[in-house]
Design a protein around this motif. Structure first.
Motif, short mmCIF file in Angstrom:
data_model
loop_
_atom_site.label_atom_id
_atom_site.label_comp_id
_atom_site.label_asym_id
_atom_site.label_seq_id
_atom_site.Cartn_x
_atom_site.Cartn_y
_atom_site.Cartn_z
N SER A 1 0.89 -1.28 -0.24
CA SER A 1 -0.11 -0.41 -0.13
C SER A 1 0.73 1.10 0.45
CB SER A 1 -0.99 0.40 0.93
OG SER A 1 -2.17 1.20 1.16
N ARG A 2 0.20 2.13 -1.13
CA ARG A 2 1.01 3.62 -0.51
C ARG A 2 0.58 4.64 -0.14
NH1 ARG A 2 1.09 4.09 -7.28
NH2 ARG A 2 -1.32 2.33 -7.22
N LEU A 3 -0.83 4.09 0.47
CA LEU A 3 -1.28 4.83 0.85
C LEU A 3 -1.72 4.49 3.13
CD1 LEU A 3 -4.06 6.08 -0.98
CD2 LEU A 3 -2.32 7.73 -0.68
N PRO A 4 -1.53 5.56 3.57
CA PRO A 4 -1.74 4.65 5.48
C PRO A 4 -2.83 4.40 5.99
CG PRO A 4 -1.59 7.20 4.85
CD PRO A 4 -1.33 6.37 3.96
N LEU A 5 -3.09 3.66 6.12
CA LEU A 5 -4.08 2.69 6.51
C LEU A 5 -4.91 3.58 7.45
CD1 LEU A 5 -6.15 0.21 6.51
CD2 LEU A 5 -5.25 -0.38 9.05
N VAL B 1 -10.36 7.08 8.56
CA VAL B 1 -10.16 7.73 9.31
C VAL B 1 -11.56 8.61 7.85
CG1 VAL B 1 -10.01 10.57 9.31
CG2 VAL B 1 -9.17 8.74 10.66
N VAL B 2 -10.89 8.89 6.93
CA VAL B 2 -12.21 9.44 5.65
C VAL B 2 -13.08 8.56 5.77
CG1 VAL B 2 -12.27 9.50 3.57
CG2 VAL B 2 -10.06 10.50 4.75
N THR B 3 -13.07 7.34 6.16
CA THR B 3 -14.10 6.30 5.45
C THR B 3 -15.78 6.18 6.96
OG1 THR B 3 -12.51 4.84 4.27
CG2 THR B 3 -14.96 3.86 5.07
N ALA B 4 -14.70 6.70 7.50
CA ALA B 4 -15.14 6.69 9.06
C ALA B 4 -16.62 8.20 8.98
CB ALA B 4 -14.59 7.44 10.08
N ILE C 1 -12.94 6.35 -3.51
CA ILE C 1 -12.83 4.73 -4.37
C ILE C 1 -11.05 5.27 -4.08
CG2 ILE C 1 -12.87 4.30 -6.10
CD1 ILE C 1 -15.52 5.55 -6.66
N SER C 2 -10.41 5.84 -4.44
CA SER C 2 -9.22 6.15 -4.35
C SER C 2 -8.46 5.43 -3.49
CB SER C 2 -8.33 7.32 -4.90
OG SER C 2 -8.23 7.88 -6.91
N LEU C 3 -9.04 5.79 -2.15
CA LEU C 3 -8.19 5.79 -1.31
C LEU C 3 -7.94 4.28 -0.43
CD1 LEU C 3 -9.40 8.52 0.81
CD2 LEU C 3 -6.91 8.16 1.12
#
Length: 235
Positions: A7-11, A16-19, A50-52
């Motif tokens: 993964s290139r993006l932090p979990l 956080v964004v999903t919440a 979606i990109s995240l």
């Protein structure tokens, strides 16, 4: 979806964004109705999500083309209203006492979403196809708003239900513009979005960010090593 190790993006950012979106969607649905999700900014937020999770650059690139410049205007308008200077009225709803502070507070995503999109483009690269992908989507949203949704000045049973979505009837939600026939204004508005908003943003992003990177594939399982069958010895 990329594996955790690739993964290139932090979990934590994904969670956080999903919440946040998980809170915003039902609250907006109850207060503003489903048509609110046809605003460019709301669509851009969902593309960002979606990109995240997929780590594909195209959705974030599309969102960046569509909303970076408008969100700068949103922030400027909010600061103007905050200090008593009326610019274009994009953020007048943020000062409506009939809307709860919590509901208005959710709309502050307009301020941080552009920075999140820029972060995603820095990590994932900029997908050059985003200009025409977003243009097709944005124009489609304009046509839906013009032909199917309430126009400017429409009286809704709940005043929070949006009218004149994406400003396809002019910049005043209380009344439609009158200086051009409505269909001609719509065509001019769609052309303006492409030439004044989308195209310059695309050219800048293409210059600043590297081309989109391929999503790392999950490592393939090692091939089984064939072992020779046991050949019985003959005595």
């Amino acid at each position: 979806m990329p594996t955790a190790s690739a993964s290139r993006l932090p979990l934590w950012l994904k969670l956080v964004v999903t919440a946040f979106v998980g809170v915003l969607v039902p609250v907006y649905y109850v207060n503003y109705g489903p048509t609110n999700f046809l605003y460019f900014c709301d669509v851009a937020l969902l593309l960002c999500l979606i990109s995240l999770w997929t780590e594909h650059a195209r959705p974030a690139s599309m969102a960046a083309v569509g909303i970076l410049l408008p969100q700068v205007l949103w922030c400027a308008d909010f600061l103007g209203e905050l200090f008593g200077v009326h610019l274009v009225g994009l953020t007048s709803y943020m000062f409506d006492p009939n809307r709860s502070l919590f509901l208005r507070g959710l709309s502050f995503f307009h301020g941080w979403l552009p920075f999140l999109l820029l972060f995603l483009l820095q990590r994932l690269g900029y997908d050059r196809r985003a200009l025409w992908s977003w243009t097709a989507l944005g124009w489609g949203l304009c046509l839906v708003a013009f032909f199917l949704l309430p126009p400017a000045g429409a009286i809704m049973p709940d005043p929070k239900i949006p009218v004149n979505i994406n400003y396809v009837f002019g910049f005043d939600d209380a009344k439609a513009q009158t200086w051009l026939p409505a269909p001609l204004y719509l065509l001019g508005w769609m052309a303006t979005l492409l030439l004044v908003v989308y195209m310059p943003t695309h050219l800048l992003l293409r210059k600043v960010f590297a081309p989109a990177l391929a999503v790392p594939a999950a490592p393939a399982a090692p091939a089984a090593v064939a072992t020779p069958a046991h050949t019985p010895a003959y005595h």
